[in-house]
Design a protein around this motif. Structure first.
Motif, short mmCIF file in Angstrom:
data_model
loop_
_atom_site.label_atom_id
_atom_site.label_comp_id
_atom_site.label_asym_id
_atom_site.label_seq_id
_atom_site.Cartn_x
_atom_site.Cartn_y
_atom_site.Cartn_z
N TRP A 23 0.85 -1.18 0.00
CA TRP A 23 0.00 0.00 0.00
C TRP A 23 0.89 1.23 0.00
O TRP A 23 1.62 1.48 0.95
CB TRP A 23 -0.89 -0.01 1.23
N GLU A 24 0.82 1.97 -1.08
CA GLU A 24 1.55 3.24 -1.19
C GLU A 24 0.52 4.34 -1.37
O GLU A 24 -0.23 4.34 -2.34
CB GLU A 24 2.51 3.20 -2.37
N LEU A 25 0.49 5.24 -0.41
CA LEU A 25 -0.48 6.32 -0.47
C LEU A 25 -0.11 7.33 -1.56
O LEU A 25 1.03 7.77 -1.63
CB LEU A 25 -0.58 7.06 0.87
N SER A 26 -1.08 7.68 -2.36
CA SER A 26 -0.90 8.74 -3.34
C SER A 26 -0.94 10.08 -2.60
O SER A 26 -1.37 10.15 -1.45
CB SER A 26 -2.01 8.68 -4.38
N THR A 27 -0.54 11.12 -3.27
CA THR A 27 -0.59 12.45 -2.66
C THR A 27 -2.03 12.82 -2.27
O THR A 27 -2.26 13.30 -1.15
CB THR A 27 0.03 13.50 -3.60
N PRO A 28 -3.01 12.58 -3.15
CA PRO A 28 -4.39 12.89 -2.74
C PRO A 28 -4.85 12.05 -1.54
O PRO A 28 -5.56 12.56 -0.66
CB PRO A 28 -5.23 12.57 -3.98
N ASP A 29 -4.46 10.78 -1.49
CA ASP A 29 -4.85 9.95 -0.35
C ASP A 29 -4.16 10.39 0.93
O ASP A 29 -4.74 10.31 2.01
CB ASP A 29 -4.56 8.47 -0.62
N SER A 30 -2.92 10.87 0.83
CA SER A 30 -2.24 11.40 2.01
C SER A 30 -2.99 12.61 2.55
O SER A 30 -3.20 12.74 3.76
CB SER A 30 -0.80 11.78 1.69
N THR A 76 -12.85 8.00 -1.92
CA THR A 76 -11.61 7.38 -2.35
C THR A 76 -11.85 5.94 -2.75
O THR A 76 -12.95 5.41 -2.60
CB THR A 76 -10.52 7.49 -1.25
N THR A 135 0.14 8.18 8.39
CA THR A 135 0.20 7.91 6.96
C THR A 135 0.03 9.20 6.14
O THR A 135 0.57 9.31 5.05
CB THR A 135 -0.86 6.89 6.52
#
Length: 138
Positions: A23-30, A76, A135
């Motif tokens: 799981w790598e958070l995207s900038t929008p998800d961060s 999301t 996160t």
């Protein structure tokens, strides 16, 4: 199993996925993680502050936190949505709680929570807020 223990297991899985790169958070998800953490912290404060509130306000705050989680899930997709949906599912007993008397005992199945149940749900919300804060900084 208590809500807070169940949520801790979900958080543990999230931490594993974040650590191993699943799981790598995207900038929008961060950014969404940070916003949601702030909303959760705004709804459910520190334990001593929450415990000093009247039962009806504690329940309202928990419902507000669940609404923030649901709103984020709706905004999301992928791991963040899956994580928050799983965490939220363990908090569903909150939706069956009531703080008011039920005239004639009719309350659509809603029951008054115990102080321990309220504290457990509040602890679970704080746990979710903490990982979202961490996160969201990534």
């Amino acid at each position: 199993m208590s809500m807070s223990k169940a949520v801790e297991q979900v958080v543990h899985e999230a931490q594993l996925q974040l650590t191993d790169g699943t799981w790598e958070l995207s900038t929008p998800d961060s950014a969404l993680s940070r916003q949601t953490a702030e909303a959760l912290a705004g709804a459910v404060g520190p334990a001593d502050a929450q415990e000093a509130l009247p039962r009806i306000e504690r329940l309202a705050a928990l419902r507000e936190a669940l609404a923030a989680l649901a709103t984020t899930v709706a905004r999301t997709h992928g791991h963040l949505a899956w994580f928050l949906a799983d965490a939220s599912s363990h908090l569903t007993p909150v939706l069956h709680w009531r703080a008011l008397d039920a005239p004639g005992g009719r309350a659509f199945g809603a029951v008054p929570p115990t102080d321990d149940e309220l504290a457990d749900a509040e602890a679970a919300i704080r746990t979710v807020a903490a990982i979202l804060t961490r996160t969201g900084r990534s």
